[in-house]
Scaffold this motif. Structure first.
Motif, PDB file in Angstrom:
ATOM      1  N   UNK A   7      56.570 -30.789  53.981  1.00  0.00           N
ATOM      2  CA  UNK A   7      57.442 -30.920  52.812  1.00  0.00           C
ATOM      3  C   UNK A   7      58.798 -31.498  53.206  1.00  0.00           C
ATOM      4  N   UNK A   8      59.324 -31.093  54.357  1.00  0.00           N
ATOM      5  CA  UNK A   8      60.583 -31.665  54.843  1.00  0.00           C
ATOM      6  C   UNK A   8      60.436 -33.171  55.005  1.00  0.00           C
ATOM      7  N   UNK A   9      59.350 -33.611  55.622  1.00  0.00           N
ATOM      8  CA  UNK A   9      59.130 -35.039  55.842  1.00  0.00           C
ATOM      9  C   UNK A   9      58.948 -35.795  54.533  1.00  0.00           C
ATOM     10  N   UNK A  10      58.315 -35.148  53.556  1.00  0.00           N
ATOM     11  CA  UNK A  10      58.109 -35.799  52.261  1.00  0.00           C
ATOM     12  C   UNK A  10      59.444 -35.997  51.548  1.00  0.00           C
ATOM     13  N   UNK A  25      66.099 -28.658  54.705  1.00  0.00           N
ATOM     14  CA  UNK A  25      65.361 -27.477  55.143  1.00  0.00           C
ATOM     15  C   UNK A  25      65.871 -26.212  54.443  1.00  0.00           C
ATOM     16  N   UNK A  26      67.175 -26.078  54.356  1.00  0.00           N
ATOM     17  CA  UNK A  26      67.743 -24.903  53.681  1.00  0.00           C
ATOM     18  C   UNK A  26      67.416 -24.911  52.195  1.00  0.00           C
ATOM     19  N   UNK A  27      67.486 -26.103  51.591  1.00  0.00           N
ATOM     20  CA  UNK A  27      67.247 -26.193  50.145  1.00  0.00           C
ATOM     21  C   UNK A  27      65.802 -25.899  49.795  1.00  0.00           C
ATOM     22  N   UNK A 139      61.384 -19.631  55.617  1.00  0.00           N
ATOM     23  CA  UNK A 139      60.990 -20.360  56.818  1.00  0.00           C
ATOM     24  C   UNK A 139      62.194 -20.519  57.735  1.00  0.00           C
ATOM     25  N   UNK A 140      61.962 -20.435  59.035  1.00  0.00           N
ATOM     26  CA  UNK A 140      63.022 -20.707  60.003  1.00  0.00           C
ATOM     27  C   UNK A 140      63.378 -22.181  59.941  1.00  0.00           C
ATOM     28  N   UNK A 141      64.657 -22.486  59.825  1.00  0.00           N
ATOM     29  CA  UNK A 141      65.085 -23.880  59.647  1.00  0.00           C
ATOM     30  C   UNK A 141      65.225 -24.638  60.960  1.00  0.00           C
ATOM     31  N   UNK A 146      57.456 -25.042  61.173  1.00  0.00           N
ATOM     32  CA  UNK A 146      57.027 -26.293  60.542  1.00  0.00           C
ATOM     33  C   UNK A 146      55.546 -26.320  60.207  1.00  0.00           C
ATOM     34  N   UNK A 147      54.733 -25.548  60.883  1.00  0.00           N
ATOM     35  CA  UNK A 147      53.299 -25.517  60.588  1.00  0.00           C
ATOM     36  C   UNK A 147      52.914 -24.354  59.674  1.00  0.00           C
TER      37      UNK A 147
END
Length: 203
Positions: A7-10, A25-27, A139-141, A146-147
Motif C-alpha cells: 500500500x505504501x508503494x501504491x 506510512x503514518x497516514x 503497523x511499525x513505520x 511491510x509484509x
C-alpha cells in the motif's frame, strides 16, 4: 495489494515524492484506524474473559476499574461468567452514568472512562466475559511490518490507498490532481466507507 508495504508503494506511485514516504506510512495507519471506527464491524468484534490473574479483576470488590488496551474502541457487552445465573451487566455511556441519579441505585452497570472499563456489580466474581470492538494494531513505520496485513487491508486495500492519497494530494496542493482529490475526499463520508467495508467482508 494487501500488505502494508504494498500500500505504501501504491500511494507513492500516485504521489511520486519519496521524501514523503514517512508521512505516507503514518497516514496509512491513521486511515486504517479511521475506517475501523466508521461502523461496528463483525470482523472487529473481540470476545474475551478478563480475570484476577492477568487483567486485575479484584475478586473481593464490587467495583472494578480495568485498564484496556489502546486497540479497544467500543464496549458491546459485559456479563458474569456462566457459573453465575444473572443477566448481562447494563452497558452505559459515561455521560449517562455521571448525569443519571438512578445509577446510584443500579446494581450492575459497566461503562468506559479514561482508558478504563469500570464495572459496578452485585455479585463477587473473579472474572467477566466482555465483548468489544477493536482497532487493528498499528503497523511499525520503520519497514519491519511491510509484509503484514490486517482484516481492513485485506478487505479494502484500494480504499485505504485512495483515502491516503487524497490526504497527501490535498496537503501538497497538487492542482493537476484536484479532481482526483475531490473525488477521493467525497469517499471520506462514513456511509460510503461502511458500505465498502461491509460489502468486502460479507463476500
Amino acid at each position: 495489494m494487501a500488505t502494508y508495504g504494498e500500500m505504501v508503494n501504491e500511494v507513492l506511485s500516485i504521489i511520486p515524492r519519496p521524501g514523503q514516504e514517512s508521512l505516507i506510512r503514518s497516514k496509512i495507519n491513521q486511515i486504517i484506524r479511521f475506517v475501523a471506527g466508521s461502523a461496528d464491524y463483525w470482523k472487529a468484534l473481540e470476545e474475551v474473559t478478563i480475570d484476577d490473574v492477568t487483567d486485575g479483576v479484584d475478586p473481593a470488590a464490587y467495583i472494578q476499574a480495568i485498564q484496556v488496551e489502546s486497540t479497544f474502541r467500543a464496549l458491546l457487552y459485559v456479563r458474569y461468567p456462566s457459573a453465575i445465573s444473572l443477566n448481562h451487566i447494563q452497558v452505559m455511556d459515561a455521560k449517562d452514568v455521571m448525569h443519571l441519579q438512578k445509577c446510584q441505585q443500579d446494581k450492575s452497570i459497566a461503562y468506559m472512562s479514561g482508558g478504563y472499563l469500570r464495572i459496578k456489580h452485585e455479585v463477587l466474581t473473579s472474572e467477566f466475559d466482555i465483548g468489544y470492538y477493536s482497532y487493528p494494531a498499528e503497523f511499525a513505520t520503520d519497514g519491519t511490518d511491510d509484509n503484514s496485513t490486517n482484516w481492513i487491508t485485506l478487505a479494502v486495500p484500494g480504499l485505504i490507498v485512495d483515502l491516503t492519497a487524497a490526504y497527501i494530494l490535498n496537503l501538497n496542493g497538487d492542482n493537476e490532481d484536484s479532481k482526483r482529490a475531490k473525488a477521493m475526499s467525497d469517499m471520506m463520508q462514513l456511509p460510503y466507507i461502511a458500505s465498502q467495508v461491509n460489502g468486502a467482508i460479507l463476500t
